[in-house]
Design an enzyme around this catalytic site. Structure first.
Site, PDB file in Angstrom:
ATOM      1  N   CYS A 130       0.815  -1.228   0.000  1.00 47.33           N
ATOM      2  CA  CYS A 130       0.000   0.000   0.000  1.00 47.33           C
ATOM      3  C   CYS A 130       0.845   1.274   0.000  1.00 47.33           C
ATOM      4  CB  CYS A 130      -0.960   0.004   1.184  1.00 47.33           C
ATOM      5  SG  CYS A 130      -1.974  -1.466   1.247  1.00 47.33           S
TER       6      CYS A 130
ATOM      7  N   HIS B 287      -3.990   6.754   3.140  1.00 47.67           N
ATOM      8  CA  HIS B 287      -4.272   5.490   2.460  1.00 47.67           C
ATOM      9  C   HIS B 287      -5.677   5.047   2.865  1.00 47.67           C
ATOM     10  CE1 HIS B 287      -4.326   1.448   1.160  1.00 47.67           C
ATOM     11  NE2 HIS B 287      -4.084   0.911   2.340  1.00 47.67           N
TER      12      HIS B 287
ATOM     13  N   ASN C 256     -10.257  -0.898  -0.515  1.00 45.56           N
ATOM     14  CA  ASN C 256      -8.822  -0.652  -0.368  1.00 45.56           C
ATOM     15  C   ASN C 256      -8.135  -1.013  -1.694  1.00 45.56           C
ATOM     16  OD1 ASN C 256      -6.094  -0.864   0.192  1.00 45.56           O
ATOM     17  ND2 ASN C 256      -6.374  -1.801   2.202  1.00 45.56           N
TER      18      ASN C 256
END
Ligand code: ACO
Length: 325
Positions: free
Chosen positions: A112, A252, A282
């Site tokens: 990520c 994020h 996500n």
């Protein structure tokens, strides 16, 4: 004076998968997913929407906004863990798609944190060659890398891509102010994905269930909140800034509960925070550049705005970046 973002772009697959649709795939419910994660929908790549194709489309949008020709790009980095091939890199595919013939291109595997680590590499490149233009992309099709029988993980992730074109500015107020990035390989087994099985029997990894995400959700939750908080306060200490100086925060987009905990600890007003996890889930390395592009195009970031990014992912990797827009 320093590195600035000249243009942003993003691209999302057209297919929307709702929580209700997931109810027919695994033993879950819309209510469970919403209350535990805040996610309502995610996008799922289809034909013509491989990772490099989404990435190339995001890149074209960013180049158009930046008014930079693809041939001017000297460095092209794609943060990804879900390219359709291991070699060549997703970045080389993108280079070919967009015609960035003068660039050197590589992938960056930081889960990520792929976009934020890429931004750091791009910033340093621009500072040593101030004439250069750099393209940093975060792109994922995690729908190809989750086990659709595992309700612990398949509900969380989605597909998409975001991109930013970097260049040098002589304006003394505009620059990447600082970064504070870390990793801890000792905690690799909280979130990981196997490779294809080894062709060398001596190098076979035991219990390899295939190339899909495996996660200790509760442990990841705790580490994510603590790590991002420490990265941000460490960065404030380094730069002499504080949360009051931040105009826009783009975290994020992991899930609402992680973000709520983090935002409580930071004591930042919610209206300063860009959130789109409910729409896309996500998207790993793509989440920050997608949110950045949406905020930028919506006029939420003004010249002179102080923008805070933070991220956390498998590795473990984490970090924070401050920039003056
Ligand atoms: N639907 C229904 N029930 C579920 C589901 C599901 N999709 N998934 C798990 N459950 C069940 C579990 O089996 C468990 O049942 P049991 O009590 O009978 O054993 C129960 O729900 C509770 O499970 P927990 O894991 O304790 O649930 P928790 O409240 O911790 O929420 C979650 C799980 C959402 C994964 C949470 O731990 C979390 O957000 N972790 C962070 C994960 C993350 O964001 N990872 C992304 C990658 S890293 C990053 O981007 C930061």
């Amino acid at each position: 004076m320093g590195t600035i973002i000249l243009g942003t772009g993003s691209c999302l697959p057209s297919r929307v998968m709702s929580n209700v649709e997931l109810e027919s795939i695994v033993d879950t419910s819309d209510e469970w997913i919403r209350t535990r994660t805040g996610i309502e929908n995610r996008r799922i790549g289809g034909t013509g929407e491989k990772t490099y194709q989404l990435a190339a489309s995001a890149a074209r949008n960013a180049l158009e906004m930046a008014q930079v020709d693809a041939e001017e790009i000297k460095l092209l980095v794609v943060g990804t863990v879900s390219s359709h091939m291991l070699m060549p890199s997703c970045a080389c595919y993108v280079q070919n798609e967009i015609g960035a013939a003068s660039a050197f291109a590589y992938d960056l595997n930081a889960a990520c944190c792929g976009f934020l680590y890429g931004l750091d590499a791009g910033d340093r490149y621009v500072r040593t060659d101030t004439q250069s233009k750099v393209l940093i992309i975060g792109a994922e099709t995690l729908s190809s890398r989750v086990n659709w029988q595992d309700r612990n993980t398949c509900i969380l992730f989605g597909d998409g891509a975001g991109a930013a074109v970097l260049g040098h500015s002589d304006d003394s107020e505009r620059k990447i102010i600082g970064t504070n990035h870390r990793s801890d390989g000792g905690l690799w087994d909280l979130l990981y994905m196997h490779n294809a099985p080894s062709q060398n029997p001596d190098l076979l990894v035991e219990d390899n269930p295939g190339a899909h995400i495996i996660m200790e959700g509760r442990e990841i939750f705790k580490h994510a909140v603590k790590a991002m908080e420490e990265a941000i306060f460490g960065l404030f200490k380094k730069t002499g800034l504080s949360i009051d100086d931040v105009d826009v925060m783009i975290p994020h987009q992991a899930n609402f509960r992680i973000l709520n905990k983090l935002l409580e600890r930071l004591e930042i007003p919610r209206e300063k925070v860009v959130l789109n996890v409910m729409h896309y889930g996500n998207t790993s390395a793509a989440s920050i550049p997608i949110a950045l592009d949406e905020a930028n195009r919506a006029g939420r970031i003004e010249p002179g705005s102080t923008v805070l990014f933070c991220s956390f992912g498998g590795g473990l990797t984490w970090g924070a970046t401050l920039l003056s827009w």
